[in-house]
Design an enzyme around this catalytic site. Structure first.
Site, PDB file in Angstrom:
ATOM      1  N   CYS A 114      62.737 131.533  69.383  1.00 15.73           N
ATOM      2  CA  CYS A 114      61.586 130.646  69.212  1.00 15.73           C
ATOM      3  C   CYS A 114      61.044 130.189  70.562  1.00 15.73           C
ATOM      4  O   CYS A 114      60.448 130.987  71.276  1.00 15.73           O
ATOM      5  CB  CYS A 114      61.937 129.490  68.284  1.00 15.73           C
ATOM      6  SG  CYS A 114      60.482 128.873  67.415  1.00 15.73           S
ATOM      7  N   LEU A 115      61.289 128.946  70.975  1.00 13.50           N
ATOM      8  CA  LEU A 115      60.826 128.536  72.306  1.00 13.50           C
ATOM      9  C   LEU A 115      61.412 129.467  73.371  1.00 13.50           C
ATOM     10  O   LEU A 115      60.753 129.748  74.377  1.00 13.50           O
ATOM     11  CB  LEU A 115      61.242 127.083  72.580  1.00 13.50           C
ATOM     12  CG  LEU A 115      60.706 126.500  73.886  1.00 13.50           C
ATOM     13  CD1 LEU A 115      59.208 126.241  73.794  1.00 13.50           C
ATOM     14  CD2 LEU A 115      61.423 125.195  74.250  1.00 13.50           C
ATOM     15  N   GLU A 128      69.479 132.504  63.483  1.00 17.16           N
ATOM     16  CA  GLU A 128      70.745 131.771  63.321  1.00 17.16           C
ATOM     17  C   GLU A 128      70.898 131.141  61.943  1.00 17.16           C
ATOM     18  O   GLU A 128      72.013 130.975  61.452  1.00 17.16           O
ATOM     19  CB  GLU A 128      70.891 130.704  64.422  1.00 17.16           C
ATOM     20  CG  GLU A 128      69.958 129.497  64.353  1.00 17.16           C
ATOM     21  CD  GLU A 128      68.608 129.703  65.022  1.00 17.16           C
ATOM     22  OE1 GLU A 128      68.185 130.876  65.176  1.00 17.16           O
ATOM     23  OE2 GLU A 128      67.952 128.703  65.374  1.00 17.16           O
ATOM     24  N   HIS A 139      63.983 132.150  63.605  1.00 18.94           N
ATOM     25  CA  HIS A 139      65.338 131.630  63.848  1.00 18.94           C
ATOM     26  C   HIS A 139      66.374 132.463  63.096  1.00 18.94           C
ATOM     27  O   HIS A 139      66.708 132.132  61.948  1.00 18.94           O
ATOM     28  CB  HIS A 139      65.440 130.185  63.371  1.00 18.94           C
ATOM     29  CG  HIS A 139      64.654 129.218  64.198  1.00 18.94           C
ATOM     30  ND1 HIS A 139      65.217 128.482  65.204  1.00 18.94           N
ATOM     31  CD2 HIS A 139      63.343 128.896  64.175  1.00 18.94           C
ATOM     32  CE1 HIS A 139      64.290 127.713  65.757  1.00 18.94           C
ATOM     33  NE2 HIS A 139      63.135 127.954  65.163  1.00 18.94           N
ATOM     34  N   GLU A 152      72.383 100.816  52.356  1.00 15.20           N
ATOM     35  CA  GLU A 152      71.481 101.862  51.869  1.00 15.20           C
ATOM     36  C   GLU A 152      72.147 102.877  50.940  1.00 15.20           C
ATOM     37  O   GLU A 152      71.459 103.642  50.276  1.00 15.20           O
ATOM     38  CB  GLU A 152      70.812 102.565  53.055  1.00 15.20           C
ATOM     39  CG  GLU A 152      71.794 103.124  54.049  1.00 15.20           C
ATOM     40  CD  GLU A 152      71.263 103.005  55.474  1.00 15.20           C
ATOM     41  OE1 GLU A 152      70.583 102.015  55.775  1.00 15.20           O
ATOM     42  OE2 GLU A 152      71.542 103.922  56.267  1.00 15.20           O
ATOM     43  N   ARG A 161      54.945 125.754  65.802  1.00 17.56           N
ATOM     44  CA  ARG A 161      53.482 125.632  65.692  1.00 17.56           C
ATOM     45  C   ARG A 161      52.765 126.646  66.570  1.00 17.56           C
ATOM     46  O   ARG A 161      51.618 126.980  66.338  1.00 17.56           O
ATOM     47  CB  ARG A 161      53.027 124.244  66.164  1.00 17.56           C
ATOM     48  CG  ARG A 161      53.480 123.122  65.277  1.00 17.56           C
ATOM     49  CD  ARG A 161      52.925 121.779  65.751  1.00 17.56           C
ATOM     50  NE  ARG A 161      53.769 120.720  65.206  1.00 17.56           N
ATOM     51  CZ  ARG A 161      53.700 120.297  63.945  1.00 17.56           C
ATOM     52  NH1 ARG A 161      52.804 120.805  63.124  1.00 17.56           N
ATOM     53  NH2 ARG A 161      54.509 119.361  63.514  1.00 17.56           N
ATOM     54  N   MET A 202      61.899 132.653  73.149  1.00 19.83           N
ATOM     55  CA  MET A 202      61.029 133.826  73.222  1.00 19.83           C
ATOM     56  C   MET A 202      59.716 133.464  73.925  1.00 19.83           C
ATOM     57  O   MET A 202      59.228 134.200  74.782  1.00 19.83           O
ATOM     58  CB  MET A 202      60.709 134.369  71.823  1.00 19.83           C
ATOM     59  CG  MET A 202      59.724 135.521  71.897  1.00 19.83           C
ATOM     60  SD  MET A 202      58.729 135.778  70.409  1.00 19.83           S
ATOM     61  CE  MET A 202      57.127 135.264  70.979  1.00 19.83           C
ATOM     62  N   GLN A 203      59.172 132.322  73.584  1.00 19.78           N
ATOM     63  CA  GLN A 203      57.895 131.911  74.184  1.00 19.78           C
ATOM     64  C   GLN A 203      58.030 131.798  75.703  1.00 19.78           C
ATOM     65  O   GLN A 203      57.139 132.200  76.450  1.00 19.78           O
ATOM     66  CB  GLN A 203      57.434 130.582  73.576  1.00 19.78           C
ATOM     67  CG  GLN A 203      57.131 130.686  72.069  1.00 19.78           C
ATOM     68  CD  GLN A 203      56.768 129.346  71.436  1.00 19.78           C
ATOM     69  OE1 GLN A 203      56.826 128.296  72.071  1.00 19.78           O
ATOM     70  NE2 GLN A 203      56.396 129.383  70.160  1.00 19.78           N
ATOM     71  N   TYR A 248      69.086 114.549  68.985  1.00 22.81           N
ATOM     72  CA  TYR A 248      70.134 113.643  69.475  1.00 22.81           C
ATOM     73  C   TYR A 248      70.563 112.666  68.380  1.00 22.81           C
ATOM     74  O   TYR A 248      71.663 112.143  68.383  1.00 22.81           O
ATOM     75  CB  TYR A 248      69.647 112.830  70.675  1.00 22.81           C
ATOM     76  CG  TYR A 248      69.544 113.619  71.957  1.00 22.81           C
ATOM     77  CD1 TYR A 248      70.615 114.384  72.426  1.00 22.81           C
ATOM     78  CD2 TYR A 248      68.384 113.574  72.718  1.00 22.81           C
ATOM     79  CE1 TYR A 248      70.513 115.100  73.611  1.00 22.81           C
ATOM     80  CE2 TYR A 248      68.277 114.282  73.902  1.00 22.81           C
ATOM     81  CZ  TYR A 248      69.343 115.048  74.346  1.00 22.81           C
ATOM     82  OH  TYR A 248      69.235 115.746  75.512  1.00 22.81           O
ATOM     83  N   ASP A 306      77.765 100.756  53.068  1.00 25.64           N
ATOM     84  CA  ASP A 306      76.435 100.647  53.680  1.00 25.64           C
ATOM     85  C   ASP A 306      75.458 100.139  52.626  1.00 25.64           C
ATOM     86  O   ASP A 306      75.509 100.572  51.472  1.00 25.64           O
ATOM     87  CB  ASP A 306      75.903 102.025  54.124  1.00 25.64           C
ATOM     88  CG  ASP A 306      76.757 102.668  55.208  1.00 25.64           C
ATOM     89  OD1 ASP A 306      77.597 101.962  55.784  1.00 25.64           O
ATOM     90  OD2 ASP A 306      76.567 103.886  55.452  1.00 25.64           O
ATOM     91  N   GLN A 354      92.387 101.570  51.506  1.00 23.83           N
ATOM     92  CA  GLN A 354      92.473 100.637  50.367  1.00 23.83           C
ATOM     93  C   GLN A 354      91.185  99.826  50.255  1.00 23.83           C
ATOM     94  O   GLN A 354      90.654  99.627  49.166  1.00 23.83           O
ATOM     95  CB  GLN A 354      93.648  99.679  50.561  1.00 23.83           C
ATOM     96  CG  GLN A 354      95.006 100.352  50.540  1.00 23.83           C
ATOM     97  CD  GLN A 354      96.126  99.330  50.778  1.00 23.83           C
ATOM     98  OE1 GLN A 354      96.061  98.210  50.288  1.00 23.83           O
ATOM     99  NE2 GLN A 354      97.137  99.712  51.525  1.00 23.83           N
TER     100      GLN A 354
END
Ligand code: GLN
Length: 535
Positions: free
Chosen positions: A384-385, A512, A510, A152, A465, A387-388, A56, A150, A195
């Protein structure tokens, strides 16, 4: 060694202007003119990588062959350029500081005070140049994340200023991507924010060479002249980037506006021959003129933010175009699915993809969806999930193993059909510790996945995992689930399928991440074909 030239892309006024797409489109144009080019993203946040970020916050986490968890812009780079990226293509402030602090602890700075300038800026410059070692590039494009102004971003802008000076004017170009807002009440396009953001860049000692102006309305020569005057560039250096229907139109648009031309001129590089976009445009032609439509459901828990599944939705566009099929995606929130409503939510769909994910939220909805899909012969692709969850659904409803689960969701399940990998059991750090990157997989002949890839040995990218628990292998195969792909060394299950179903495929990896405009992924191609055939 080539004399590598550098292009820096900064952003002004707001975020989300599509720097990644502009960078990728420019790179594409340079590539099809015969230059070897790669792109890098510098992210000014303190996380070491986006691997631990909630989707998100930042959209999808994109995974490279070498197992780097990176910004989703790297996905655009690979999809546009059709060449793999690596860890060197994405660097964050966290990683920069980590290297500098490690050096400080080793005593490498010989008693000097360690400061943002020169130590952090030196490390930024080193990372920019380091990418040059990963290939023989004519041009490296470096996208600076965030927005000029910014706090940073400052060390990055300073590093760009120094690099421009070190490299010389002919070897570095700064492109500033900016927004020209339209005030409906006044019926006018406004240049003032641009500008200001250019002025801010100049205060940091960086003069943009090219302005790319995002706009909803054509900006016209007057505005271009005005921007050129106020921002210290030539009128031809002001490039209009008007909204388009698909990101894949942007390379053509930038070509028409002459972006590649002005960049090459400034870098004193040949502007002939013209870019050869034949293959690209063939993809676009098919994408825009489909002969068929399929309705595909995408079940996931982050569907409110479609960027969370960017690579999946793009893979459908590539696969769909190759088959002249328009893939109409229906986003279905996994938390909204129940036994009672699964039918009403999924009826009428030609296929369903159950998405990757983490954690317990929404998984029971995914399992319900899969049961409906399996029992009603709807084409299915689980990633992944996904398939699980297909394994868990099969365990519960076909094998009769009540409460079967993944130990991720229920540590005490009596039937841990999905289990933590041995080497994962003692890991406590969450960042960068999953099974990541490219792993080999051997496919069994005669299976649906083999048919899709048309080869026995494949390599695909991972990010998880948990694994299929091989203690249950016999039970599953006896009951009609086919283990069609395994890792040849570890024997870990990589792909599952149900042969007596029109198309039911789950993959632990994955696919994709590897789909590109010029190389649609074979599993997505096979899936959309199956959706059309069973329609
Ligand atoms: N949460 C699962 C795991 O860690 C699946 C991860 C994913 O879908 N990428 O194994």
């Amino acid at each position: 060694m080539k004399n590598t030239k550098y292009v820096f892309v900064t952003g002004g006024v707001t975020s989300s202007l599509g720097k990644g797409i502009i960078a990728a489109s420019l790179a594409k144009l340079l590539q099809v003119r015969g230059y070897s080019v790669t792109i890098q993203k510098l992210d000014p946040y303190i996380n070491i990588d986006p691997g631990t970020l909630n989707p998100y916050e930042h959209g999808e986490c994109y995974v490279t062959n070498d197992g780097a968890e990176t910004d989703l812009d790297l996905g655009h780079y690979e999809r546009f350029l059709n060449i793999p990226t690596s860890q060197a293509n994405n660097v964050t402030t966290g990683r920069i500081y980590q290297s500098v602090i490690d050096k400080e602890r080793r005593g490498d700075f010989l008693g000097k005070t360690v400061q943002v300038i020169p130590h952090i800026t030196d490390e930024i410059k080193r990372r920019i140049r380091l990418l040059g070692n990963t290939g023989d590039y004519d041009i490296i494009i470096t996208e600076i994340g965030g927005t000029v102004g910014d706090i940073e971003s400052l060390p990055y802008i300073e590093a760009v200023r120094q690099l421009e000076w070190e490299l010389g004017r002919e070897n570095a170009v700064v492109i500033h991507l900016t927004l020209i807002p339209y005030l409906a009440a006044a019926g006018e396009l406004k240049t003032k924010p641009t500008q200001h953001s250019v002025k801010m860049l100049m205060q940091s000692g960086v003069n943009p060479d090219v302005l790319v102006c995002r706009t909803e309305h054509p900006i016209g020569d007057d505005i271009k002249r005005k921007l050129a005057l106020f921002c210290n560039v030539q009128q031809e250096d002001v490039i209009e980037s008007i909204d388009v229907n698909t990101i894949y139109d942007v390379p053509n648009l930038m070509y028409k506006e002459g972006l590649d031309q002005v960049v090459l001129k400034k870098l004193k590089l040949e502007t002939s021959p013209k870019p050869n976009l034949t293959e690209w445009n063939e993809f676009l032609r098919k994408h825009k003129n489909p002969k068929h439509t399929v309705e595909i459901g995408l079940v996931g828990k982050y569907v409110e933010l479609q960027d969370a599944y960017k690579s999946i939705s793009e893979a459908f566009i590539h696969a769909g175009s190759s088959q002249e099929i328009n893939v109409n995606l229906h986003w279905i929130h996994s938390e909204s699915l129940t036994v009672e409503n699964a039918e009403s939510k999924l009826k009428g769909l030609d296929g369903v993809l159950v998405a990757p994910g983490f954690g317990v939220r929404g998984v029971e909805g995914k399992i319900k969806a899969i049961q409906y899909i399996r029992e009603n012969n709807i084409p299915f692709l689980g990633i992944c999930l996904g398939m699980q969850m297909a394994v868990i659904e099969f365990a519960r409803n076909v094998l009769g193993l009540e409460d079967a689960n993944s130990t991720e969701m229920d540590k005490k399940t009596p039937h841990p059909v999905i289990n933590l990998m041995e080497e994962q059991k003692n890991i406590s750090d969450m960042g960068g510790t999953m099974r990541l990157g490219a792993w080999d997989c051997k496919l069994e002949k005669g299976t649906k996945v083999y048919e899709a890839y048309n080869t026995e040995m494949i390599s695909e990218r991972h990010r998880h995992r948990y694994e299929f628990n091989n203690d249950y292998l016999d039970k599953f195969t006896k009951a009609g689930m086919k283990i069609s792909g395994i890792n040849p060394e570890t024997k870990l299950v990589e792909t599952i399928e149900i042969p007596n179903h029109p198309y039911f495929v789950g993959v632990q990896y994955h696919p994709e991440y590897k789909s590109t405009v010029l190389n649609p992924h074979p599993l997505f191609v096979a899936f959309v074909k199956a959706c059309l055939e069973t329609k």
